[in-house]
Every structure is written in C-alpha cells, then in structure tokens.
Design an enzyme around this catalytic site. Structure first.
Site, mmCIF file in Angstrom:
data_model
loop_
_atom_site.group_PDB
_atom_site.id
_atom_site.type_symbol
_atom_site.label_atom_id
_atom_site.label_comp_id
_atom_site.label_asym_id
_atom_site.label_seq_id
_atom_site.Cartn_x
_atom_site.Cartn_y
_atom_site.Cartn_z
ATOM 1 N N LYS A 53 0.849 -1.201 0.000
ATOM 2 C CA LYS A 53 0.000 0.000 0.000
ATOM 3 C C LYS A 53 0.882 1.248 0.000
ATOM 4 O O LYS A 53 0.627 2.211 -0.713
ATOM 5 C CB LYS A 53 -0.922 -0.002 1.225
ATOM 6 C CG LYS A 53 -2.078 -0.980 1.101
ATOM 7 C CD LYS A 53 -2.855 -1.176 2.386
ATOM 8 C CE LYS A 53 -3.941 -2.239 2.173
ATOM 9 N NZ LYS A 53 -4.620 -2.680 3.395
ATOM 10 N N GLN A 97 -4.853 -1.531 9.499
ATOM 11 C CA GLN A 97 -4.786 -2.859 8.884
ATOM 12 C C GLN A 97 -5.399 -3.902 9.812
ATOM 13 O O GLN A 97 -5.105 -3.937 11.003
ATOM 14 C CB GLN A 97 -3.305 -3.204 8.577
ATOM 15 C CG GLN A 97 -3.108 -4.470 7.783
ATOM 16 C CD GLN A 97 -3.649 -4.403 6.352
ATOM 17 O OE1 GLN A 97 -3.740 -3.335 5.749
ATOM 18 N NE2 GLN A 97 -4.030 -5.540 5.809
ATOM 19 N N ASP A 120 -11.265 2.811 3.755
ATOM 20 C CA ASP A 120 -11.609 1.386 3.640
ATOM 21 C C ASP A 120 -13.119 1.201 3.453
ATOM 22 O O ASP A 120 -13.568 0.125 3.062
ATOM 23 C CB ASP A 120 -11.253 0.670 4.961
ATOM 24 C CG ASP A 120 -9.963 -0.145 4.867
ATOM 25 O OD1 ASP A 120 -9.672 -0.656 3.776
ATOM 26 O OD2 ASP A 120 -9.282 -0.283 5.900
HETATM 27 N N1 GUN Z 1 -6.985 -6.842 5.985
HETATM 28 C C1 GUN Z 1 -7.278 -7.592 4.896
HETATM 29 N N2 GUN Z 1 -7.886 -6.845 3.954
HETATM 30 C C2 GUN Z 1 -7.979 -5.601 4.466
HETATM 31 C C3 GUN Z 1 -8.512 -4.384 3.950
HETATM 32 O O1 GUN Z 1 -9.044 -4.289 2.839
HETATM 33 N N3 GUN Z 1 -8.395 -3.305 4.776
HETATM 34 C C4 GUN Z 1 -7.855 -3.381 6.007
HETATM 35 N N4 GUN Z 1 -7.807 -2.274 6.747
HETATM 36 N N5 GUN Z 1 -7.353 -4.492 6.510
HETATM 37 C C5 GUN Z 1 -7.411 -5.595 5.729
#
Ligand code: GUN
Length: 286
Positions: A53, A97, A120
């Site tokens: 990311k 996350q 998100d």
């Molecule tokens: N963990 C797995 N997929 C995601 C996601 O799309 N966003 C976040 N914040 N954590 C994750």
C-alpha cells in the site's frame, strides 16, 4: 480455455489515471493527498499488504505514512494515535490494517475513524451508504472486482451472480455492488446446502472464503466468469487463491489469477478513495 483477467495490467492503467489526477491536485492545492496506515503487531501477511500500500501511494504521488505499533499496544493507545490523525489536516485517509490483536476491539477502532477519512469504507455510516447506493467511498476489494468486470466488458445486469463468502470486508459489500449493477445475487456461506448446485448457476462467480482450491471445476458452469478473491498458501507454500485455477481455467470463459488478479485492484481502489477524500477536504476548505 478461459481468458485470464490481468489485474496487474488493468491496475496499472487505473493507477496511471490516478497519478495524473494527483499531479493536477498538487498543482492546484499545493499539498498531496495523504494516507496513513496503522499496523499493530507482526502478522507477516499484513506486513506485506501494508508495504504494498505504501509503495503504491508513493508511485502515484501521495504523501503516505505507515505507523507501526507493537503487538501489546492497548486499545486506548491506538485510539489516541487515531485521534491525532483525525485532527491532522494533511491526513485525508486513515487505514488500520486488519486483523487487530485480539485484545483490541475492531468495532471500537473502526468507529473511531470518521466516515470522511474512512478510505476502507468500513465505518457503519459508510457501510449504510453502500447499502442505500449513495456512497462516496467504495469498499476496496469489491470495487476492484467491479472495475475488473467493467474493464473486461462484463455487465452483471440480469446475470446470475453468486458470491461465496459473507465477510463484512468482501462478501456482503460485493453482493451489494453486484445488486446495484442489476445482477441477480446469491450469497453462499459455510451453512449453504448443496453449494455446488448454487455455484453452478453462476454466470459471474466471486469467491472469497480463504481456502486453497475450494472451488473445483465441477462447481463452475461452462462459460462462467470466475473472480478469485482468495489469497492463500498451498501445501508447497506457494501463493494461491480459493479456486482450483488449473482445472477451472478450462471451464470458465474468464478467470482472475492469484497473484495478479484482484489483489492489485484492491490497492488501486484504496488510492482512488484517498484521492476522493483529499478532493472532498479541499472542497470543504474553499
Ligand atoms: N486486511 C485484509 N484486507 C484488508 C482491507 O481491505 N483493509 C484493512 N484495513 N485491513 C485488511
């Protein structure tokens, strides 16, 4: 043989557009869209996602920051860091996350990120807006799937769309986006009876269960479009999805590979949401 949907290529095209728009944004406003990602603990998969990311943000010209917090971080400490980011005008998107260590309430943390910085789209208000169909932020993975379908000219309207998996992150919002696109949507899960019978009805089959080789060739209708959201390691430690790719490839008309299918699109949609958040911030400041 199915056509392979190349998520890397489609991602690169969309990210190119985002980079262009970001440059215009910076020229106009004098600051870059800012995303801060918080990671708590040392989950190796999460570390890889967060690194990807950050790199993606840098490539399109965003100001990105990763805050790493140790496994024993208390909920209070995490909420206090989030509060600082909420007040920071240069942070337009906040992402924590998941998964979080068990002693921290995911619900409390997601609630602490205000809807306008919730890139998100996990906050209850944003989830509700997705349900209504009037939303600013799209949930990243389902939005990435929709973008792949659009790019490949697959219109869900009137089609049998089957989503396997009912998570808040993928399954439920995926079903909602397909419904908004006028698909006839069925959600399957661990309690679904005669799963293969249902999946065999699908013109568009989206799978997000987190189990390697879960979808076998006999579960797929000939000519179906198969989207694999899974990210697993097989017995040899190799990355693989939820679909038995080698077998299903000869039944489906289109299929996403793992890696290189949905994964890159998820991050691309996160970039899109962050740019949207920064634009909204700039508009509010005018
Ligand atoms: N963990 C797995 N997929 C995601 C996601 O799309 N966003 C976040 N914040 N954590 C994750």
């Amino acid at each position: 043989m199915a056509q392979i949907i190349d998520g890397k290529k489609i991602s690169a095209a969309v990210r190119g557009e985002i980079a262009k728009e970001t440059k215009q944004f910076v020229d106009e406003h004098g600051f870059a869209p800012g995303l801060t990602v918080i990671i708590v603990g040392e989950d190796p998969a999460s570390q890889v996602y967060v690194r990807n990311k950050k790199r993606a943000c840098e490539e399109v010209g965003f100001a990105s920051r990763v805050i790493e917090m140790h496994e024993q971080t208390t909920e209070e400490e995490l909420l206090s860091v989030i509060d600082g980011l909420v007040k920071d005008d240069m942070v337009h998107g906040i992402l924590v996350q998941l998964p979080l260590p068990k002693h921290i309430s995911e619900e409390a943390v997601l609630r602490a990120i205000p809807p306008h910085k919730d890139v998100d789209a996990f906050h209850a208000e944003n989830v509700g807006k997705i349900m209504i169909g009037n939303f600013e932020f799209l949930p990243c993975t389902p939005a990435g799937v929709m973008e792949l379908l659009k790019y490949e000219g697959v219109d869900p309207a009137g089609k049998e769309c089957v989503v396997v998996g009912r998570s808040n992150i993928v399954g439920k919002p995926m079903a909602m986006l397909l419904l908004h696109a006028n698909g006839t949507v069925t959600i399957c899960h661990s309690r679904t009876r005669n799963l293969a019978e249902v999946t065999r009805r699908a013109d568009i089959l989206v799978v997000a269960v987190g189990r390697a080789n879960f979808i076998t060739a006999d579960m797929v209708k000939p000519g179906a479009v198969v989207i694999d959201v899974g990210m697993n390691r097989n017995a040899e430690g190799k990355l693989c999805g939820d679909v038995d790719f080698a077998a299903v490839e000869s039944v489906a008309s289109m299929i996403t590979p793992v890696p290189g299918g949905v994964g890159p699109m998820t991050i691309t949609m996160l970039l899109k949401n962050t740019l949207t958040a920064a634009k909204s911030f700039a508009a509010r400041k005018k």
